[in-house]
Design an enzyme around this catalytic site. Structure first.
Site, PDB file in Angstrom:
ATOM      1  N   GLU A 414       0.814  -1.218   0.000  1.00 12.26           N
ATOM      2  CA  GLU A 414       0.000   0.000   0.000  1.00 12.26           C
ATOM      3  C   GLU A 414       0.846   1.266   0.000  1.00 12.26           C
ATOM      4  O   GLU A 414       0.779   2.080   0.921  1.00 12.26           O
ATOM      5  CB  GLU A 414      -0.980  -0.045   1.172  1.00 12.26           C
ATOM      6  CG  GLU A 414      -1.948  -1.205   0.985  1.00 12.26           C
ATOM      7  CD  GLU A 414      -3.051  -1.281   2.011  1.00 12.26           C
ATOM      8  OE1 GLU A 414      -2.757  -1.105   3.199  1.00 12.26           O
ATOM      9  OE2 GLU A 414      -4.200  -1.534   1.622  1.00 12.26           O
ATOM     10  N   GLU A 484      -3.999 -10.722   0.316  1.00 17.27           N
ATOM     11  CA  GLU A 484      -4.780 -10.632   1.546  1.00 17.27           C
ATOM     12  C   GLU A 484      -6.214 -11.001   1.201  1.00 17.27           C
ATOM     13  O   GLU A 484      -6.738 -10.574   0.180  1.00 17.27           O
ATOM     14  CB  GLU A 484      -4.760  -9.207   2.130  1.00 17.27           C
ATOM     15  CG  GLU A 484      -3.400  -8.781   2.611  1.00 17.27           C
ATOM     16  CD  GLU A 484      -3.345  -7.344   3.144  1.00 17.27           C
ATOM     17  OE1 GLU A 484      -4.364  -6.849   3.646  1.00 17.27           O
ATOM     18  OE2 GLU A 484      -2.265  -6.738   3.035  1.00 17.27           O
TER      19      GLU A 484
HETATM   20  C1  GAL Z   1      -4.914  -4.071   4.127  1.00 20.68           C
HETATM   21  C2  GAL Z   1      -3.522  -3.800   4.592  1.00 20.68           C
HETATM   22  C3  GAL Z   1      -3.183  -4.466   5.885  1.00 20.68           C
HETATM   23  C4  GAL Z   1      -4.298  -4.263   6.861  1.00 20.68           C
HETATM   24  C5  GAL Z   1      -5.555  -4.801   6.298  1.00 20.68           C
HETATM   25  C6  GAL Z   1      -6.727  -4.587   7.198  1.00 20.68           C
HETATM   26  O1  GAL Z   1      -5.354  -3.083   3.295  1.00 20.68           O
HETATM   27  O2  GAL Z   1      -2.589  -4.170   3.629  1.00 20.68           O
HETATM   28  O3  GAL Z   1      -2.000  -3.941   6.370  1.00 20.68           O
HETATM   29  O4  GAL Z   1      -4.459  -2.915   7.095  1.00 20.68           O
HETATM   30  O5  GAL Z   1      -5.867  -4.134   5.114  1.00 20.68           O
HETATM   31  O6  GAL Z   1      -6.590  -5.154   8.425  1.00 20.68           O
END
Ligand code: GAL
Length: 947
Positions: A414, A484
């Protein structure tokens, strides 16, 4: 003195070039971990550098100073406080400037060289493995440099400054620096010297940097080894009979390294002055046919995102904790880790090599807070910062390049887009063309080898899997991962099994990484575990920092158990009618020969009645076979359980039949001769049930006092119900509350006694709206058994699903032991029920609770046929969800920390006909349509009797 280095965008001064990390060698070393003297100032310039002057620490000068443990964070040792933000910078965004209030920790450590420290003048290096966020260092009064790059190593040549005794090492650490702009990860801001500090003797002809290239040719079954070294020497691998010069290539037959078969060969690099042990894993990573392949085989990542976390020590992890993480991952079938969002302690990667985990090693880079200003002034698109970015890339790659487990480099997280990222990618590709490059923010995949997204919903992932996702043609030719997904905040994540089916269905989908591994709760006397806001932060993001598969103390959450089941490497499909099972090997590399298999057969009322070993052939990866179940059972078709165990007897996978339970259920409600209700002035008796004649409410069943039951549709919203603040989608927790589902009122319109039943008609609805639920409770009985048939009809224009639909019943507080036949042993919701195994279980009311750091709906058991608690046995038709608590849902809803939950004198049961699914909307997609509890007419029955 000048403090300009703090706001300098350049990475630092004085450090040696980065090089490979190794845990040990023949050269002497001295750990400088331990107790250090410590002084905290509110600003960077509160004190000059006299504390670093020679002799300062020798006398009493530092007598007033406190003491801290290194590695550690001073804010977790009673000095100042931690603070948590997700993406907002906790200071004005004005790069590279930082606030005048810049907590600064001066650290002092006096040390002697140990006996036997080599007297030669080969030199010595002082290594810092991690300091947040900027440090200036002096040894014996001489400034040796300053650096940024918190989770990266920095080494300094100090041999010329050392003396046998009374060395004074002074380190000034600033919480905020220009580097903080590059470290805006979603986590606690925790300043300090949080990784090891080590003095390394550097003998003449000691090793400098070296690069182990160990590839595997899967067609020939050979490994090719070449160790490039700054200092020439010999490389030996005893187990392979290899002895070659550095720079020389040798090819020999080997067993390859994979995450499933982590074969390491012990070797050594001998540079004359130093012997460095090597652990060599032969493997080849490539992008071919649009797929990530290792040793010629496409891999499927079953991964997690791992931040470093310990509830007392923050990111200062000891080796045992790291090992625990790896062992827990392996024990839960996880095969991959993304080191979100920075290179971990280097020893963690040694463990990944040893135990076998695919690693995406991510650089310490995130500038997420710039999103608030449309990414204006983003450092990754500003050439002045590029040296800092390249320095970070080099420090990661050089440190970690000799780990076979690392298969992908990630540029960071990010950080928007920009030239600096491209420069990093180019540098990495030049230095290490033998691994792939990842960066999720590169939407067009200009710099990367894999198309990566976070939190894409199932439908989109399906489209991507089918190649229907559009985008530049270059991107469409790339493999896809979700770096993620499945946001594991609080109760959840839901929908894991549905994702896994997609990954199995489409080759292009090469797996995913759950967000995230562990809750970052801080052990705290006030709250049990503290989260954002608990330290009086001006800006914070609450419990968004508690979104892991492990609770802060590393107890697996139900989410981890669900994940383990969903990604299990052996699949059993049982056809109880045919008496067969299809066994499939879902490993990518291993056959099944290392596992043993068992079967057992259980009757609902008897428990396990038979069991034995099952002979399964050594199926290769992807192969399956159909086997006969060992015995034909006449009883319930769903009595079978098959299990796969590893050599230690640890369960790897299990299977139970998919049961259509209609037949089972019907058998549970035999026709019985009914008893007539007996009306009285205050009470109505229906078999074992006694009711209030005016309201029709049950007062006791078989002598057990009860409260209710009454209709219940409310649950304490989960983090996933509430959704994330930036989402425009339907955020159910908020909508439910707006509608008033937390303050539903109940009205009885008629209490009617007929020959065979007591019927209570009513309506349940919140104030301020005309929507509601018409209810009919029909009670009938025989001598022992009281039966409640509930019928619910929604009225009005319901636009949201219901949180739950069932009845709530209070029992005397002495109720404790619980037994049930149904899903267990852990909690399960409609979209988190893969790991719920139907069988006989027992527990206690306290043990049924799942301790989510922020209290919320939890603890339901699914597919329950009957449950016994507090002297009552409840059976359901159809199967029901069962929950028992020592507090009401309203208390649970009001609680902010576990310490707010105080047992009352009633045990509250929820017997639910249905529950809304869980989803993953605390950051990702909501509940899939098939798991929504859409209001509609419903009928369900419970029978009660004493036991
Ligand atoms: C993503 C980010 C993580 C964390 C997650 C939400 O956007 O890469 O670091 O913030 O969301 O828990």
């Amino acid at each position: 003195m000048s403090f300009s280095y703090v706001e300098d965008v350049l990475p630092g001064n004085g450090a040696l070039p980065p090089r490979a990390w190794y845990a040990e060698s023949s050269a002497a070393s001295l750990s400088l971990n331990g107790a250090w003297r410590f002084r905290l100032s509110e600003t960077a310039d509160a004190h000059d550098d006299s504390f670093a002057a020679e002799g300062y620490g020798e006398g009493d000068d530092a007598g007033e100073w406190a003491e801290v443990t290194v590695p550690g964070h001073w804010v977790l040792q009673g000095h100042g406080a931690p603070l948590y933000t997700n993406h907002l910078y906790p200071f004005p965004v004005d790069p590279p400037h930082v606030p005048a209030e810049n907590p600064t920790g001066d650290h002092l450590r006096v040390f002697d060289l140990p006996d036997g420290w080599p007297a030669d003048d080969g030199g010595a290096t002082l290594r810092f493995d991690g300091v947040e966020s900027c440090a200036r260092v002096w040894l014996n009064g001489t400034g040796i440099g300053e650096f940024k790059g918190s989770r990266l190593p920095h080494e300094f040549a100090v041999g010329h400054l050392l003396r046998p005794t009374g060395n004074v090492l002074a380190v000034r650490v600033h919480q905020w620096s220009a580097g903080s702009y590059l470290e805006d990860q979603d986590q606690w801001w925790l300043p300090g010297i949080f990784r090891d500090v080590t003095l390394l003797h550097r003998p003449a002809d000691g090793a400098l940097d070296f690069f182990v290239h160990a590839s595997y040719d899967h067609t020939a079954g050979t490994g090719t080894l070449r160790v490039d070294s700054d200092v020439n020497g010999r490389v030996t691998v005893d187990g392979l009979g290899v002895e070659v010069a550095t720079g020389e290539t040798v090819t020999v037959p080997v067993e390859p390294w994979t995450a499933e078969t982590p074969r390491l060969y012990a070797g050594a690099l001998d540079t004359g002055g130093e012997r460095v042990p090597l652990r060599i894993g032969f493997r080849t990573v490539e992008l071919s046919d649009g797929l990530i392949k290792v040793n010629g085989v496409p891999v499927l990542f079953k991964g997690v995102n791992r931040h470093e976390w310990h509830p007392e020590r923050g990111r200062a992890l000891d080796l045992e904790t790291m090992r625990r993480d790896v062992e827990l991952m392996k024990a839960h079938n996880i095969n991959a880790v993304r080191t979100s969002h920075y290179p971990p302690h280097p020893a963690f990667l040694d463990l990944c090599d040893e135990y076998g985990l695919w690693v995406i090693d991510e650089c310490d880079l995130e500038t997420h807070g710039f999103v608030e200003q449309g990414w204006r002034d983003n450092p990754v698109d500003d050439d002045r910062w590029t040296p800092a970015l390249l320095d970070r890339a080099a420090r990661m790659v050089e440190r970690d390049k000799n780990h076979p487990s690392v298969v992908v480099w990630s540029l960071g997280n990010e950080a928007g887009t920009g030239r600096g990222l491209t420069a990093m990618a180019e540098w990495i590709r030049g230095r290490d063309p033998e691994r792939l490059i990842h960066y999720e923010g590169d939407a067009n995949c200009r710099d990367v080898d894999v198309y990566s997204r976070m939190y894409a919903d199932h439908a989109e992932v399906d489209r991507i899997g089918r190649g229907l996702d559009g985008g530049p043609s270059h991107r469409r030719a790339l493999p896809f991962i979700l770096c993620e997904y499945a946001h594991a905040m609080g109760n959840g994540p839901g929908g894991l099994a549905d994702y896994q089916r997609l990954f199995a269905a489409h080759d292009r989908l090469q797996g995913a990484f759950v967000w995230e591994w562990i809750d970052h709760g801080i052990a705290d006397e006030r709250y049990g575990y503290a989260y954002g806001g608990d330290f009086g932060e001006e800006l914070h993001d609450g419990n968004f920092v508690c979104d892991g598969l492990l609770f802060p103390d590393r107890t697996p959450s139900p989410g981890l158990l669900e994940f383990k089941k969903v990604i299990e490497p052996v699949r059993f499909e049982i056809d109880a009618t045919a008496g067969t099972v299809r066994v499939t090997n879902r490993f990518d590399f291993r056959d099944l020969s290392g596992l043993t298999f068992t079967w057992s057969y259980e009757e609902e009322d008897e428990g396990a009645v038979a069991s034995g070993p099952l002979t399964v052939p050594a199926l290769g990866p992807g192969e399956s076979t159909e086997l006969k179940l060992p015995r034909d059972r006449a009883g319930s078709p769903d009595g079978w359980t098959l299990r796969a165990l590893d050599a230690d007897g640890h369960e790897v996978a299990w299977g139970r039949p998919e049961v259509t339970t209609a037949a089972v259920r019907a058998a549970r409600f035999p026709g019985r001769s009914g008893t007539r209700p007996v009306p009285g002035p205050d009470r109505i008796t229906v078999g074992p049930g006694v009711f209030d004649a005016r309201t029709g409410t049950a007062l006791s069943i078989g002598g057990v006092e009860v409260v209710g039951p009454r209709l219940d549709v409310w649950r304490a919203p989960t983090d996933n119900d509430n959704g994330a603040s930036w989402q425009n989608d339907e955020r159910l927790g908020l909508l439910w509350r707006r509608l008033g589902l937390h303050r539903v009122r109940h009205r009885a319109d008629a209490v009617e006694v007929t020959d065979d039943a007591l019927t209570v008609r009513g309506r349940s609805a919140p104030a301020g709206t005309d929507i509601g639920l018409r209810t009919l409770f029909r009670w009938s009985a025989d001598e022992e058994l009281l039966r409640l048939a509930v019928s619910v009809v929604p009225e009005g224009d319901w636009r949201v699903p219901l949180p739950r639909l069932g009845v709530r019943l209070g029992l005397p507080g002495g109720a404790d032991a619980v037994r049930w036949f149904g899903g267990g042993p852990g909690e399960a919701y409609p979209d988190t029920r893969a790991a719920s195994r139907v069988g006989r279980w027992e527990s206690t009311v306290d043990a049924l609770q799942t301790p989510y750091v922020r209290p919320q709906e939890n603890g339901a058991r699914a597919d329950v046929r009957w449950a016994e608690i507090g002297g009552l046995r409840v059976e359901g038709s159809p199967d029901f969800f069962f929950t028992a608590r020592r507090w009401t849902t309203e208390h649970l809803d009001a609680a902010e920390h576990l310490t707010d939950l105080v047992p009352g004198d009633t045990v509250w049961l929820n017997l639910d006909h249905a529950l809304q699914g869980i989803g993953s909307q605390s950051c990702g997609p909501g509940v899939l349509p098939q798991y929504r509890l859409t209001p509609g007419s419903a009928e369900f029955t419970f029978t009660f009797r004493t036991c």
